[in-house]
Design a protein around this motif. Sequence first.
Motif, short mmCIF file in Angstrom:
data_model
loop_
_atom_site.label_atom_id
_atom_site.label_comp_id
_atom_site.label_asym_id
_atom_site.label_seq_id
_atom_site.Cartn_x
_atom_site.Cartn_y
_atom_site.Cartn_z
N GLY A 30 8.41 -0.13 -2.39
CA GLY A 30 8.66 -0.01 -3.56
C GLY A 30 8.33 -1.00 -4.37
O GLY A 30 8.78 -0.95 -5.75
N ILE A 31 7.47 -1.92 -4.15
CA ILE A 31 6.83 -2.93 -4.77
C ILE A 31 5.30 -2.73 -4.73
O ILE A 31 4.73 -2.16 -3.79
CB ILE A 31 7.09 -4.49 -4.51
CG1 ILE A 31 7.06 -4.77 -2.92
CG2 ILE A 31 8.76 -4.63 -4.82
CD1 ILE A 31 7.02 -6.18 -2.83
N ALA A 32 4.39 -3.06 -5.75
CA ALA A 32 2.97 -3.71 -5.76
C ALA A 32 2.81 -4.88 -5.66
O ALA A 32 3.61 -5.64 -6.37
CB ALA A 32 2.63 -2.50 -7.00
N THR A 33 1.63 -5.45 -5.21
CA THR A 33 1.16 -6.75 -5.00
C THR A 33 -0.19 -6.94 -5.38
O THR A 33 -1.06 -6.16 -5.17
CB THR A 33 1.71 -7.26 -3.61
OG1 THR A 33 0.93 -6.46 -2.50
CG2 THR A 33 2.94 -7.54 -3.24
N ALA A 34 -0.31 -8.05 -6.08
CA ALA A 34 -1.86 -8.37 -6.18
C ALA A 34 -2.06 -9.79 -5.84
O ALA A 34 -1.08 -10.82 -5.97
CB ALA A 34 -2.10 -8.20 -7.49
N PHE A 39 -5.57 -5.95 -6.25
CA PHE A 39 -4.66 -5.29 -5.72
C PHE A 39 -4.31 -5.44 -4.32
O PHE A 39 -5.41 -5.58 -3.69
CB PHE A 39 -4.84 -3.74 -6.25
CG PHE A 39 -4.12 -2.91 -5.35
CD1 PHE A 39 -2.40 -2.75 -5.71
CD2 PHE A 39 -4.24 -2.02 -4.16
CE1 PHE A 39 -1.65 -1.89 -4.90
CE2 PHE A 39 -3.19 -1.16 -3.56
CZ PHE A 39 -2.10 -1.33 -4.03
N LEU A 40 -3.40 -5.63 -3.66
CA LEU A 40 -3.31 -5.86 -2.24
C LEU A 40 -2.32 -4.92 -1.65
O LEU A 40 -1.00 -4.84 -1.83
CB LEU A 40 -2.54 -7.29 -2.08
CG LEU A 40 -2.35 -7.67 -0.51
CD1 LEU A 40 -3.97 -7.61 0.15
CD2 LEU A 40 -1.76 -8.79 -0.36
N PRO A 41 -2.83 -3.70 -0.97
CA PRO A 41 -2.04 -2.76 -0.55
C PRO A 41 -1.11 -3.06 0.60
O PRO A 41 -1.09 -4.27 1.15
CB PRO A 41 -2.97 -1.75 0.49
CG PRO A 41 -4.55 -2.23 -0.09
CD PRO A 41 -4.44 -3.66 -0.50
N ARG A 55 -2.36 -16.87 -6.51
CA ARG A 55 -1.81 -16.64 -7.50
C ARG A 55 -0.96 -15.09 -6.89
O ARG A 55 -2.08 -14.00 -6.76
CB ARG A 55 -2.31 -16.15 -8.71
CG ARG A 55 -2.82 -17.58 -9.39
CD ARG A 55 -3.76 -17.36 -10.54
NE ARG A 55 -5.11 -16.82 -10.08
CZ ARG A 55 -5.59 -15.67 -10.36
NH1 ARG A 55 -4.87 -14.79 -11.21
NH2 ARG A 55 -6.79 -15.21 -10.11
N LEU A 56 0.03 -14.87 -6.62
CA LEU A 56 0.82 -13.77 -6.27
C LEU A 56 1.59 -13.28 -7.34
O LEU A 56 2.61 -13.56 -7.82
CB LEU A 56 1.43 -14.04 -5.08
CG LEU A 56 2.35 -12.98 -4.31
CD1 LEU A 56 1.12 -11.73 -3.83
CD2 LEU A 56 3.44 -13.17 -3.28
N GLU A 57 1.04 -11.85 -7.63
CA GLU A 57 1.84 -10.92 -8.53
C GLU A 57 2.54 -9.85 -7.97
O GLU A 57 2.08 -9.35 -6.98
CB GLU A 57 0.82 -10.40 -9.67
CG GLU A 57 0.15 -11.37 -10.37
CD GLU A 57 0.99 -12.10 -11.36
OE1 GLU A 57 1.87 -11.51 -11.97
OE2 GLU A 57 0.80 -13.37 -11.64
N ILE A 58 4.02 -9.79 -8.30
CA ILE A 58 4.66 -8.75 -7.57
C ILE A 58 5.31 -7.71 -8.70
O ILE A 58 6.10 -8.52 -9.65
CB ILE A 58 5.91 -9.37 -6.76
CG1 ILE A 58 5.24 -10.64 -5.88
CG2 ILE A 58 6.73 -8.50 -6.08
CD1 ILE A 58 6.29 -11.35 -5.33
#
Length: 65
Positions: A30-34, A39-41, A55-58
Motif C-alpha cells: 500500500g505504499i510506493a517507494t523511491a 522508483f523502487l518496486p 534519499r528514501l521517499e515513501i
Amino acid sequence: MRIDVNGTPTEVAPASVAETLACLGFPDSGIATALNGDFLPAPLRARTALREGDRLEILAPMQGG
C-alpha cells in the motif's frame, strides 16, 4: 548511518529498504517507494541495501479530496 526519509535526516542501522520500512513503522504493501529519485518496486525492497546519504521517499495514498 544517516539517510534522508521524505526529506528528513534519519539515523538508521545499515539494512535493506524493506527492513528500514519495517523499523520506521510502514506497512509491507500500500505504499510506493523511491530511492535517490528512482522508483523502487516492492519486490526489490528486500534486496536493495541502503547506503550512507541515500534519499528514501515513501508515499502512501490518502483518502478524501
